[in-house]
Scaffold this motif. Structure first.
Motif, PDB file in Angstrom:
ATOM      1  N   UNK A  56     -63.585 -24.305  29.216  1.00 40.38           N
ATOM      2  CA  UNK A  56     -63.745 -25.811  29.822  1.00 40.38           C
ATOM      3  C   UNK A  56     -64.597 -25.799  30.981  1.00 40.38           C
ATOM      4  N   UNK A  57     -64.490 -24.843  32.053  1.00 42.89           N
ATOM      5  CA  UNK A  57     -65.035 -25.030  33.360  1.00 42.89           C
ATOM      6  C   UNK A  57     -66.351 -24.192  33.516  1.00 42.89           C
ATOM      7  N   UNK A  58     -66.377 -23.344  32.324  1.00 41.98           N
ATOM      8  CA  UNK A  58     -67.615 -22.555  32.356  1.00 41.98           C
ATOM      9  C   UNK A  58     -67.544 -21.604  33.631  1.00 41.98           C
ATOM     10  N   UNK A  59     -66.408 -20.891  33.964  1.00 45.55           N
ATOM     11  CA  UNK A  59     -66.026 -20.235  35.108  1.00 45.55           C
ATOM     12  C   UNK A  59     -66.121 -18.757  34.504  1.00 45.55           C
ATOM     13  N   UNK A  60     -66.709 -17.727  34.930  1.00 45.75           N
ATOM     14  CA  UNK A  60     -66.526 -16.408  34.444  1.00 45.75           C
ATOM     15  C   UNK A  60     -65.524 -15.707  34.809  1.00 45.75           C
ATOM     16  N   UNK A  61     -64.853 -15.907  36.169  1.00 46.91           N
ATOM     17  CA  UNK A  61     -63.637 -14.982  36.566  1.00 46.91           C
ATOM     18  C   UNK A  61     -62.941 -15.800  37.396  1.00 46.91           C
ATOM     19  N   UNK A  62     -61.464 -15.578  37.277  1.00 49.52           N
ATOM     20  CA  UNK A  62     -60.372 -16.579  37.932  1.00 49.52           C
ATOM     21  C   UNK A  62     -59.592 -15.544  38.540  1.00 49.52           C
ATOM     22  N   UNK A  63     -59.454 -15.720  39.953  1.00 45.85           N
ATOM     23  CA  UNK A  63     -58.462 -15.139  40.600  1.00 45.85           C
ATOM     24  C   UNK A  63     -57.117 -15.457  40.548  1.00 45.85           C
ATOM     25  N   UNK A  64     -56.027 -14.515  40.324  1.00 49.86           N
ATOM     26  CA  UNK A  64     -54.576 -14.954  39.919  1.00 49.86           C
ATOM     27  C   UNK A  64     -53.787 -14.789  41.159  1.00 49.86           C
ATOM     28  N   UNK A  65     -53.192 -15.867  41.477  1.00 49.54           N
ATOM     29  CA  UNK A  65     -52.367 -16.100  42.961  1.00 49.54           C
ATOM     30  C   UNK A  65     -50.849 -16.224  42.546  1.00 49.54           C
ATOM     31  N   UNK A  66     -49.978 -15.856  43.377  1.00 46.59           N
ATOM     32  CA  UNK A  66     -48.359 -16.082  43.414  1.00 46.59           C
ATOM     33  C   UNK A  66     -47.971 -17.508  43.971  1.00 46.59           C
ATOM     34  N   UNK A  67     -46.962 -17.717  43.910  1.00 54.10           N
ATOM     35  CA  UNK A  67     -46.468 -18.893  44.470  1.00 54.10           C
ATOM     36  C   UNK A  67     -46.866 -19.331  45.805  1.00 54.10           C
ATOM     37  N   UNK A  68     -47.152 -18.160  46.641  1.00 47.24           N
ATOM     38  CA  UNK A  68     -47.612 -18.209  48.064  1.00 47.24           C
ATOM     39  C   UNK A  68     -49.115 -18.265  48.204  1.00 47.24           C
ATOM     40  N   UNK A  69     -49.756 -18.329  47.205  1.00 46.11           N
ATOM     41  CA  UNK A  69     -51.247 -18.197  47.303  1.00 46.11           C
ATOM     42  C   UNK A  69     -51.728 -16.816  47.534  1.00 46.11           C
ATOM     43  N   UNK A  70     -50.929 -15.689  47.531  1.00 42.11           N
ATOM     44  CA  UNK A  70     -51.272 -14.263  47.597  1.00 42.11           C
ATOM     45  C   UNK A  70     -52.006 -13.815  46.513  1.00 42.11           C
ATOM     46  N   UNK A  71     -53.078 -13.361  46.712  1.00 37.66           N
ATOM     47  CA  UNK A  71     -54.015 -12.622  45.566  1.00 37.66           C
ATOM     48  C   UNK A  71     -53.182 -11.422  44.656  1.00 37.66           C
TER      49      UNK A  71
END
Length: 313
Positions: free
Chosen positions: A145-160
């Motif tokens: 949908x957004x044509x993004x090749x890679x997505x960081x995944x974060x926990x509920x605190x925004x930690x990678x």
């Protein structure tokens, strides 16, 4: 002079071939939603990152050494995600777009001074992320949908917590048998460049049109393909500095793009099944295959094209 004029005309050309471009909205087959488990099952968990105070040069060297297209930027203590630097940001910085102002205006064209600025000055700050409990369908939805090749995944605190790419998704979806052929999913309206076009013009085209790669065509024959990663590697390998005499960025971005075109070009044909094309890309660790018919370039099939096709089913 005639040669240069011809190169410019070729560089401005838009290659248009008949093809099946209108693939409509993405509709996910039920098997994608049923790929249980969280996104972490296919994501890279041990993610390299750099702090916002890292220099641009050090970040680009790390990306080049590890073969990354993108590198998360995190707080050194908490590992909270602050941004991401991509190969697109790097080519923007090297002359492609607004981030070039850092070189041209703040440092009066001096590349050596500019690359010692903090990476926060060119990183993408508004990062699209996924929660750590997302499913594969969520990732496909965003990637397509957004044509993004890679997505960081974060926990509920925004930690990678990890990163997932379209290549990771392709490994999963590509196992589903498809009757589609390369010609059904390839892009057949291509902007191409010529071997004599300056690197600066190529970075501008890539940034303007949000391309990661451009076919390089000479006299209607495919000469090679240049990618954002190739241009980033030019800086990250420090080859760029061996060509500097005055330190001005124009010395190195004014060189013809053929300087960066690597050998060993892999291609495919329009009749090939997309499962086979996906397997070849994954095995060779490449993001796209030029499509050749009767010795002519007729299209380009990318990881994105394949993810989109498999997702649609």
């Amino acid at each position: 002079m005639q040669q240069n004029d011809r190169g410019i005309k070729q560089g401005d050309r838009l290659l248009k071939m008949q093809g099946k471009l209108d693939r409509g909205p993405v509709e996910f087959k039920s098997h994608i939603a049923e790929q249980e488990g969280e996104i972490m099952a296919i994501a890279t968990r041990e993610v390299s990152s750099v702090p916002p105070t890292q220099t641009i040069m050090a970040a680009v060297e790390q990306m080049t050494k590890c073969g990354f297209r993108r590198l998360p930027v995190t707080d050194p203590g908490t590992k909270r995600l602050r941004g991401i630097i991509t190969s697109g940001d790097v080519i923007n910085f090297m002359g492609g777009g607004d981030k070039y102002q850092l070189v041209q205006v703040r440092h009066n064209g001096n590349l050596i001074a500019a690359v010692n600025e903090n990476v926060r000055t060119i990183m993408t700050q508004q990062v699209t992320t996924l929660p750590h409990d997302a499913c594969i369908r969520d990732a496909v939805d965003v990637i397509v949908g957004k044509k993004i090749g890679g997505l960081p995944i974060v926990d509920k605190d925004g930690v990678l917590a990890g990163i997932v790419t379209e290549r990771d998704v392709l490994r999963v979806l590509g196992s589903e048998r498809s009757s589609l052929r390369v010609e059904d999913v390839m892009s057949s309206s291509l902007r191409v460049t010529s071997p004599d076009r300056p690197i600066s013009t190529v970075t501008q085209d890539m940034t303007r049109y949000r391309f990661r790669r451009l076919p390089v065509v000479s006299d209607d024959v495919l000469y090679g393909i240049v990618t954002a990663t190739d241009i980033m590697r030019y800086l990250g390998s420090r080859e760029v500095f061996s060509r500097l005499t005055t330190g001005n960025v124009a010395e190195v971005t004014g060189l013809p793009v053929r300087t960066l075109v690597a050998g060993g070009l892999y291609t495919t044909n329009p009749e090939k099944n997309i499962n086979e094309a996906a397997r070849e890309m994954l095995e060779r660790n490449i993001g796209a295959l030029p499509v050749i018919e009767d010795s002519r370039l007729i299209g380009l099939v990318t990881e994105f094209d394949l993810v989109r096709a498999f997702a649609k089913g």
